[in-house]
Write a protein that holds these residues in place. Sequence first.
Motif, PDB file in Angstrom:
ATOM      1  N   ARG A 113       0.868  -1.335   0.219  1.00  0.00           N
ATOM      2  CA  ARG A 113       0.153  -0.112   0.083  1.00  0.00           C
ATOM      3  C   ARG A 113       0.902   1.185   0.020  1.00  0.00           C
ATOM      4  O   ARG A 113       0.233   2.227   0.295  1.00  0.00           O
ATOM      5  CB  ARG A 113      -0.916  -0.124   1.287  1.00  0.00           C
ATOM      6  N   SER A 114       2.020   1.285  -0.489  1.00  0.00           N
ATOM      7  CA  SER A 114       3.048   2.493  -0.367  1.00  0.00           C
ATOM      8  C   SER A 114       2.490   3.418  -1.326  1.00  0.00           C
ATOM      9  O   SER A 114       2.689   4.519  -1.422  1.00  0.00           O
ATOM     10  CB  SER A 114       4.441   1.777  -0.515  1.00  0.00           C
ATOM     11  N   THR A 115       1.835   3.070  -2.445  1.00  0.00           N
ATOM     12  CA  THR A 115       1.383   3.891  -3.193  1.00  0.00           C
ATOM     13  C   THR A 115      -0.009   3.946  -3.173  1.00  0.00           C
ATOM     14  O   THR A 115      -0.765   4.421  -4.364  1.00  0.00           O
ATOM     15  CB  THR A 115       1.941   3.923  -4.906  1.00  0.00           C
ATOM     16  N   TYR A 116      -0.648   3.814  -2.323  1.00  0.00           N
ATOM     17  CA  TYR A 116      -2.268   3.698  -2.155  1.00  0.00           C
ATOM     18  C   TYR A 116      -2.615   5.247  -1.769  1.00  0.00           C
ATOM     19  O   TYR A 116      -2.419   5.695  -0.492  1.00  0.00           O
ATOM     20  CB  TYR A 116      -2.701   2.899  -1.052  1.00  0.00           C
ATOM     21  N   TYR A 117      -2.667   5.822  -2.751  1.00  0.00           N
ATOM     22  CA  TYR A 117      -2.994   7.539  -2.409  1.00  0.00           C
ATOM     23  C   TYR A 117      -4.312   7.875  -2.091  1.00  0.00           C
ATOM     24  O   TYR A 117      -5.340   6.831  -2.146  1.00  0.00           O
ATOM     25  CB  TYR A 117      -2.728   8.192  -3.830  1.00  0.00           C
ATOM     26  N   PHE A 118      -4.802   8.978  -1.632  1.00  0.00           N
ATOM     27  CA  PHE A 118      -5.909   9.366  -1.100  1.00  0.00           C
ATOM     28  C   PHE A 118      -7.136   9.106  -2.064  1.00  0.00           C
ATOM     29  O   PHE A 118      -8.119   8.628  -1.879  1.00  0.00           O
ATOM     30  CB  PHE A 118      -5.824  10.685  -0.792  1.00  0.00           C
ATOM     31  N   ALA A 119      -6.730   9.681  -3.366  1.00  0.00           N
ATOM     32  CA  ALA A 119      -7.999   9.469  -4.353  1.00  0.00           C
ATOM     33  C   ALA A 119      -8.011   8.013  -4.784  1.00  0.00           C
ATOM     34  O   ALA A 119      -8.990   7.606  -5.430  1.00  0.00           O
ATOM     35  CB  ALA A 119      -7.372  10.078  -5.655  1.00  0.00           C
ATOM     36  N   TYR A 120      -7.183   7.010  -4.708  1.00  0.00           N
ATOM     37  CA  TYR A 120      -7.217   5.756  -4.949  1.00  0.00           C
ATOM     38  C   TYR A 120      -8.054   4.943  -3.696  1.00  0.00           C
ATOM     39  O   TYR A 120      -9.036   4.218  -4.031  1.00  0.00           O
ATOM     40  CB  TYR A 120      -5.771   4.880  -4.810  1.00  0.00           C
ATOM     41  N   TYR A 121      -7.805   5.364  -2.459  1.00  0.00           N
ATOM     42  CA  TYR A 121      -8.556   4.920  -1.547  1.00  0.00           C
ATOM     43  C   TYR A 121     -10.154   5.291  -1.617  1.00  0.00           C
ATOM     44  O   TYR A 121     -11.287   4.358  -1.516  1.00  0.00           O
ATOM     45  CB  TYR A 121      -8.326   5.462  -0.216  1.00  0.00           C
ATOM     46  N   LEU A 122     -10.230   6.609  -2.247  1.00  0.00           N
ATOM     47  CA  LEU A 122     -11.839   7.159  -2.292  1.00  0.00           C
ATOM     48  C   LEU A 122     -12.194   6.274  -3.481  1.00  0.00           C
ATOM     49  O   LEU A 122     -13.454   6.066  -3.149  1.00  0.00           O
ATOM     50  CB  LEU A 122     -11.485   8.635  -2.790  1.00  0.00           C
ATOM     51  N   PHE A 123     -11.469   6.057  -4.685  1.00  0.00           N
ATOM     52  CA  PHE A 123     -12.288   5.357  -5.653  1.00  0.00           C
ATOM     53  C   PHE A 123     -12.734   3.868  -5.261  1.00  0.00           C
ATOM     54  O   PHE A 123     -13.633   3.459  -5.559  1.00  0.00           O
ATOM     55  CB  PHE A 123     -11.090   5.028  -6.712  1.00  0.00           C
ATOM     56  N   ASP A 124     -11.818   3.392  -4.385  1.00  0.00           N
ATOM     57  CA  ASP A 124     -11.982   2.018  -3.916  1.00  0.00           C
ATOM     58  C   ASP A 124     -13.400   1.847  -2.946  1.00  0.00           C
ATOM     59  O   ASP A 124     -14.265   1.041  -3.203  1.00  0.00           O
ATOM     60  CB  ASP A 124     -11.267   1.515  -3.233  1.00  0.00           C
ATOM     61  N   LYS A 125     -13.575   3.009  -2.211  1.00  0.00           N
ATOM     62  CA  LYS A 125     -14.769   3.134  -1.414  1.00  0.00           C
ATOM     63  C   LYS A 125     -15.970   3.289  -2.060  1.00  0.00           C
ATOM     64  O   LYS A 125     -17.027   2.743  -1.850  1.00  0.00           O
ATOM     65  CB  LYS A 125     -14.483   4.513  -0.335  1.00  0.00           C
ATOM     66  N   MET A 126     -15.801   4.182  -3.378  1.00  0.00           N
ATOM     67  CA  MET A 126     -16.961   4.514  -4.111  1.00  0.00           C
ATOM     68  C   MET A 126     -17.240   3.002  -4.841  1.00  0.00           C
ATOM     69  O   MET A 126     -18.483   2.726  -4.863  1.00  0.00           O
ATOM     70  CB  MET A 126     -16.499   5.621  -4.950  1.00  0.00           C
ATOM     71  N   ILE A 127     -16.402   2.720  -5.735  1.00  0.00           N
ATOM     72  CA  ILE A 127     -16.760   1.781  -6.641  1.00  0.00           C
ATOM     73  C   ILE A 127     -16.917   0.286  -6.400  1.00  0.00           C
ATOM     74  O   ILE A 127     -17.639  -0.414  -6.432  1.00  0.00           O
ATOM     75  CB  ILE A 127     -15.585   1.870  -8.046  1.00  0.00           C
ATOM     76  N   HIS A 128     -15.771  -0.181  -5.250  1.00  0.00           N
ATOM     77  CA  HIS A 128     -15.657  -1.353  -4.790  1.00  0.00           C
ATOM     78  C   HIS A 128     -16.581  -1.738  -3.616  1.00  0.00           C
ATOM     79  O   HIS A 128     -17.478  -2.647  -3.577  1.00  0.00           O
ATOM     80  CB  HIS A 128     -14.357  -1.947  -4.630  1.00  0.00           C
ATOM     81  N   ASP A 129     -16.749  -0.654  -2.634  1.00  0.00           N
ATOM     82  CA  ASP A 129     -17.563  -0.932  -1.561  1.00  0.00           C
ATOM     83  C   ASP A 129     -18.678  -0.193  -1.588  1.00  0.00           C
ATOM     84  O   ASP A 129     -19.761  -0.248  -0.820  1.00  0.00           O
ATOM     85  CB  ASP A 129     -16.662  -0.139  -0.299  1.00  0.00           C
ATOM     86  N   ASN A 130     -19.037   0.853  -2.786  1.00  0.00           N
ATOM     87  CA  ASN A 130     -20.386   1.499  -2.774  1.00  0.00           C
ATOM     88  C   ASN A 130     -20.652   2.210  -1.204  1.00  0.00           C
ATOM     89  O   ASN A 130     -21.623   2.549  -1.033  1.00  0.00           O
ATOM     90  CB  ASN A 130     -21.482   0.583  -3.217  1.00  0.00           C
ATOM     91  N   ASN A 131     -19.566   2.588  -0.614  1.00  0.00           N
ATOM     92  CA  ASN A 131     -19.722   3.142   0.580  1.00  0.00           C
ATOM     93  C   ASN A 131     -19.820   4.764   0.180  1.00  0.00           C
ATOM     94  O   ASN A 131     -18.559   5.513   0.490  1.00  0.00           O
ATOM     95  CB  ASN A 131     -18.598   3.045   1.394  1.00  0.00           C
ATOM     96  N   MET A 132     -20.846   5.210  -0.204  1.00  0.00           N
ATOM     97  CA  MET A 132     -20.937   6.677  -0.783  1.00  0.00           C
ATOM     98  C   MET A 132     -20.775   7.673   0.321  1.00  0.00           C
ATOM     99  O   MET A 132     -20.363   8.711   0.253  1.00  0.00           O
ATOM    100  CB  MET A 132     -22.166   6.602  -1.560  1.00  0.00           C
ATOM    101  N   GLY A 133     -21.348   7.209   1.470  1.00  0.00           N
ATOM    102  CA  GLY A 133     -21.303   8.275   2.517  1.00  0.00           C
ATOM    103  C   GLY A 133     -19.710   8.435   3.062  1.00  0.00           C
ATOM    104  O   GLY A 133     -19.355   9.797   2.895  1.00  0.00           O
ATOM    105  N   SER A 134     -19.016   7.178   3.257  1.00  0.00           N
ATOM    106  CA  SER A 134     -17.839   7.837   3.816  1.00  0.00           C
ATOM    107  C   SER A 134     -16.831   8.303   2.485  1.00  0.00           C
ATOM    108  O   SER A 134     -15.789   9.101   2.590  1.00  0.00           O
ATOM    109  CB  SER A 134     -17.079   6.470   4.049  1.00  0.00           C
TER     110      SER A 134
END
Lengths: 308, 298
Positions: free
Chosen positions: A254-275
């Motif tokens: 996760r050394s290049t796991y950037y903020f926008a990447y995490y946000l993308f995962d939350k949105m597209i993979h977890d569908n965790n739209m609130g977070s």
Amino acid sequence: MVTVKKQSSLTALKRQEKRLGYVFASPWLIGLFVFGAFPMLASFYLSFTTYNMVGVPRFIGLTNYRILLFNDNLFWPSLWNTLYHVMLSVPLGLVVGIALALLLNTKIRGMGFYRTLFYLPNVVSVVALSLLWLWLFQPSFGIINQVLDPVYRLLNMEPLGWYRDARLSKLTLILMGLWTAGGSMIIYLAQMQDIPFELYEAASIDGANALQKTTRITLPLMTPSIFFNFIMGIIGGFQVFTIAYIMTGGGPSRSTYYFAYYLFDKMIHDNNMGSASAMAWILLLITLVLTMLALSLNRFVFYLGEQK
Amino acid sequence: MVSDTERPLKQEHTELPKLTMKQRRLIKNSILHLVLVSLSALFMFPFFWMLTTALKTPAELLRGTEVLLPATPQWQNFRIAVTQVPFILYLSNSLLLVSLSIAGTLFSTTLSAYAFAKLSWPGRDTFFIVMLATMMIPIQVILIPSYILYAQIGWLGTRLPLIVPFFFGGGSAFYIFLLRQFFKGIPRELTESAIMDGAGHFRIFWNIMLPLTKPALITITLFTFMFVWNDYFGPLIYLSNPDHWTLALGLRAFQNQYSGRFDLMMAAAILVMLPTLVIFFLAQRQFIEGITFTGIKG
């Protein structure tokens, strides 16, 4: 009679112009509300809810923010990775861009040609660019390690793993970003060439050497474009995503796991739209604060023609 | 450099053989050219290595710098890149998105730039500042609700989210700003006399403004082309149907399919970036002027 009529037709024209103003601006105005303001407000509201694309958003107050800040083991690492990226890539990009521009800001033949060459990497698709550098930095067969091989032998060290090494991966992506420093160079160069020649002439008469002319005339008068690239660099740097998505998948460790990447995962993979919305607003807030801080540097910016 | 002739005293202290101004300039220029040539070589090397890699055999790849140029150029690598994936489909998808985005951008930016430059209406100046401010907002802030909105109106899985916003000035604040400056540069007398002759604003816009701002329109077209052709993030989020994939997405899929085969990957990457390189070379002046405009007037 005639003047009165002209008057009234003029006011009619004015009134018509007001109406037409909205008509002409309507595509953009509608866009501003439908694709800009509404989503922005909606994401602000969503950041206080829990919502996974099913049912309706449920209001949960500050919970998303609290969890992100205190109970999320990826939030801070991803923010740190992003900060690291911004803090190194922005200054390095500035230095390389300015250095290239200074080199080209000489009355030398073929300047236009060099300018084109240095700009060229900027038109390459970011996917193509990522694949290319994946190959150049490839630890076993990539050209960079091949070229460095004598150095490794000399120092008796293991070849560097670049993007495969968690300690170097962020730096690798920053280094490869310098290939596109020619984009800001164009802006610097244009501003340098706006500097009146008389200033240099006067400096020469006073006995200034080339270095003094650069540090006392060129660089100060370039501050507006340096400032512009600085702010744009910060805003862009915080959104770094695609290069990591293509090259490292956020790794290693996760050394290049950037903020926008995490946000993308939350949105597209977890569908965790609130977070994800809460993350987006934290990103906006950080960008805003840094931009404000940068803007407070504005007083060091020297605008030609404004000095009294 | 001029100063040396004016300070003869100081020059006597230097131990270098006296050089004439001309010789000095020659030396200085040669050094500069040497630096620039080596730097250009460094900057161009990745392109060169990309091309030679694309023409090598897998065995030659493993030998690294031992093989600078392939023994026999493997042109079929390019054929494989085009035939092993639906390249033509991706290409036409990219072209479809590019042309519709250009149409939408030109439509919305010219109209609103005219409103900002040539018409006075309540709120205009405030909206102008709002427009400039939108350039600062990270895309993520509007991304999520837009995504939800598109999901609810059934646009997910279609190309519409990547097309429609362009018709409403989406992401084109900078272009509106650029065009506004162009429109403002057109003399007031020209529009006023047209109004006297009974022309309406639509006529003025269409018959006077647009023809006179062709260079700006070309710049906007080129920039939109580059952006949409190269965009990865938008298609990644919205184009879930492989039949709609663009070249950028196709290239990524190709990477997953042929991971490790850098010869094929480089061939595919070259094909994807070739149109942007060609267009840039053909229209460098417009590009450079457009970029310059962002930095200096922006």
